[in-house]
Scaffold this motif. Structure first.
Motif, PDB file in Angstrom:
ATOM      1  N   ALA A  96       0.825  -1.210   0.000  1.00  0.00           N
ATOM      2  CA  ALA A  96       0.000   0.000   0.000  1.00  0.00           C
ATOM      3  C   ALA A  96       0.859   1.260   0.000  1.00  0.00           C
ATOM      4  O   ALA A  96       0.666   2.166  -0.826  1.00  0.00           O
ATOM      5  CB  ALA A  96      -0.940  -0.011   1.206  1.00  0.00           C
ATOM      6  N   VAL A  97       1.814   1.340   0.942  1.00  0.00           N
ATOM      7  CA  VAL A  97       2.605   2.567   1.078  1.00  0.00           C
ATOM      8  C   VAL A  97       3.644   2.696  -0.027  1.00  0.00           C
ATOM      9  O   VAL A  97       3.734   3.744  -0.690  1.00  0.00           O
ATOM     10  CB  VAL A  97       3.285   2.617   2.465  1.00  0.00           C
ATOM     11  CG1 VAL A  97       4.170   3.861   2.580  1.00  0.00           C
ATOM     12  CG2 VAL A  97       2.245   2.617   3.573  1.00  0.00           C
ATOM     13  N   ILE A  98       4.433   1.665  -0.225  1.00  0.00           N
ATOM     14  CA  ILE A  98       5.471   1.729  -1.252  1.00  0.00           C
ATOM     15  C   ILE A  98       4.837   1.780  -2.638  1.00  0.00           C
ATOM     16  O   ILE A  98       5.323   2.480  -3.538  1.00  0.00           O
ATOM     17  CB  ILE A  98       6.445   0.546  -1.125  1.00  0.00           C
ATOM     18  CG1 ILE A  98       7.073   0.525   0.278  1.00  0.00           C
ATOM     19  CG2 ILE A  98       7.520   0.625  -2.197  1.00  0.00           C
ATOM     20  CD1 ILE A  98       7.810   1.795   0.667  1.00  0.00           C
ATOM     21  N   GLY A  99       3.734   1.075  -2.810  1.00  0.00           N
ATOM     22  CA  GLY A  99       3.040   1.093  -4.095  1.00  0.00           C
ATOM     23  C   GLY A  99       2.579   2.486  -4.487  1.00  0.00           C
ATOM     24  O   GLY A  99       2.819   2.949  -5.601  1.00  0.00           O
ATOM     25  N   THR A 100       1.927   3.169  -3.552  1.00  0.00           N
ATOM     26  CA  THR A 100       1.399   4.502  -3.858  1.00  0.00           C
ATOM     27  C   THR A 100       2.486   5.567  -3.825  1.00  0.00           C
ATOM     28  O   THR A 100       2.653   6.341  -4.776  1.00  0.00           O
ATOM     29  CB  THR A 100       0.287   4.879  -2.860  1.00  0.00           C
ATOM     30  OG1 THR A 100      -0.773   3.921  -2.953  1.00  0.00           O
ATOM     31  CG2 THR A 100      -0.251   6.273  -3.150  1.00  0.00           C
ATOM     32  N   ASN A 101       3.249   5.606  -2.738  1.00  0.00           N
ATOM     33  CA  ASN A 101       4.185   6.714  -2.526  1.00  0.00           C
ATOM     34  C   ASN A 101       5.437   6.618  -3.383  1.00  0.00           C
ATOM     35  O   ASN A 101       6.044   7.648  -3.704  1.00  0.00           O
ATOM     36  CB  ASN A 101       4.588   6.792  -1.062  1.00  0.00           C
ATOM     37  CG  ASN A 101       3.415   7.084  -0.139  1.00  0.00           C
ATOM     38  OD1 ASN A 101       2.272   7.150  -0.573  1.00  0.00           O
ATOM     39  ND2 ASN A 101       3.683   7.256   1.133  1.00  0.00           N
ATOM     40  N   CYS A 102       5.847   5.411  -3.720  1.00  0.00           N
ATOM     41  CA  CYS A 102       7.068   5.230  -4.533  1.00  0.00           C
ATOM     42  C   CYS A 102       6.731   4.857  -5.975  1.00  0.00           C
ATOM     43  O   CYS A 102       7.055   5.597  -6.906  1.00  0.00           O
ATOM     44  CB  CYS A 102       7.959   4.155  -3.909  1.00  0.00           C
ATOM     45  SG  CYS A 102       8.543   4.533  -2.251  1.00  0.00           S
TER      46      CYS A 102
END
Length: 246
Positions: A96-102
C-alpha cells in the motif's frame, strides 16, 4: 496569472494539499487536470478535468498520459500514510505505502516525462519525514526518502529540458496530522509540544504548500531544480532544546 498558458496535472487532488494545489493553479491561470481514486469530488470547479486513477496501475497511468497528451507541470501529490514500526508492518502495508508513494510517483514520471516539452516542471510532494524519522511511520518515512532521491535523479538526467523539485511539508493541518498525534500516549500533550517547536507557532495549512508549488511551477523558478524545499514553519531548524526554557 503566473501559470497562464500552462497545462498542469496534479495527482491526489480530492482533498488536503492536493486540492489546495489544484485550486491555486486554477487561480493562477493553468489548465488543470487532477485525479484520484473514485468519482469526481464535490465542489471541484467545472473548468477542472477529473480522471479516476490508481497511480499504482502502470497501464492506467500510461493511458492517462496518452489521453491528456502530456502536461507542462506534473505534481505528484498522491500518497498514503500507515502508522506502524518495521516489525508491525505487513506485506499488505508495504504494498500500500510503497506502491502509492514510490511506484506511483515513478509511474507518473516515467509516463509523462516523454510528453513534457522544454521548460516542463515536475513537483514531487516529499516530506520532512524523508529527512528526519517520525516515530512509528517506518514505511512512510522510507517512501518519502525514495521520493527525494528520485527527484534529484530526474533533475540530473532530464535537465535542462525538465526541472524537478520536491516540496517537503512539515506538520500540515490534514487528516494525516491527526493520525500522527493519535499515536502518542497523550495526543494533546504531543500536539502542544509540537506546536511549541514551530518558530511560526502554528501548524501549516495546505495553502502554504500550494503557494510553494505555484512558484516552482512558474517561470520565476527557472533556475531551481534538483532541490528539496522544506515548508515546516521552522520546526526542523530548531535544536531539541525547548526554547521556552531559555
Amino acid at each position: 496569472m503566473r501559470l497562464a498558458g500552462k497545462r498542469a496535472l496534479i495527482t491526489g487532488g480530492r482533498q488536503g494539499i492536493g486540492r489546495a494545489i489544484v485550486e491555486a493553479f486554477a487561480r493562477e491561470g493553468a489548465a488543470v487536470t487532477t485525479c484520484g481514486r473514485g468519482s469526481r469530488p464535490e465542489g471541484l470547479g467545472q473548468n477542472i478535468q477529473w480522471y479516476p486513477l490508481d497511480v499504482t496501475d502502470t497501464a492506467v497511468v500510461e493511458q492517462l498520459a496518452y489521453t491528456t497528451g502530456g502536461t507542462d507541470v506534473l505534481v505528484n501529490n498522491a500518497g498514503i500514510q500507515i502508522e506502524k514500526t518495521v516489525i508491525d508492518s505487513t506485506d499488505a502495508d508495504w504494498d500500500a505505502v510503497i506502491g502509492t508513494n514510490c511506484r506511483g510517483v515513478f509511474n507518473l514520471c516515467r509516463a509523462f516525462i516523454p510528453r513534457m516539452g522544454k521548460g516542463g516542471s515536475i513537483i514531487n510532494i516529499g516530506s520532512i519525514s524523508g529527512q528526519v524519522a517520525d516515530p512509528s511511520m517506518a514505511l512512510y518515512n522510507a517512501s518519502k526518502a525514495f521520493v527525494h532521491g528520485l527527484t534529484r535523479s530526474i533533475a540530473v538526467d532530464h535537465g535542462p529540458e525538465i526541472r524537478c523539485n520536491a516540496i517537503c511539508p512539515g506538520w500540515i493541518e490534514t487528516g494525516m496530522l491527526d493520525a500522527g498525534f493519535d499515536l502518542a500516549n497523550d495526543p494533546k500533550a504531543a500536539r502542544d509540544d509540537a506546536l511549541a517547536r514551530h518558530a511560526m507557532r502554528r501548524f501549516g495549512k495546505p495553502s502554504d504548500v500550494a503557494s510553494m508549488a505555484v512558484w516552482l511551477a512558474s517561470d520565476e523558478a527557472s533556475f531551481a531544480t534538483g532541490q528539496l524545499f522544506t515548508v515546516d514553519g521552522g520546526m526542523t531548524a530548531a535544536s531539541p532544546l525547548n526554547p521556552g526554557l531559555f
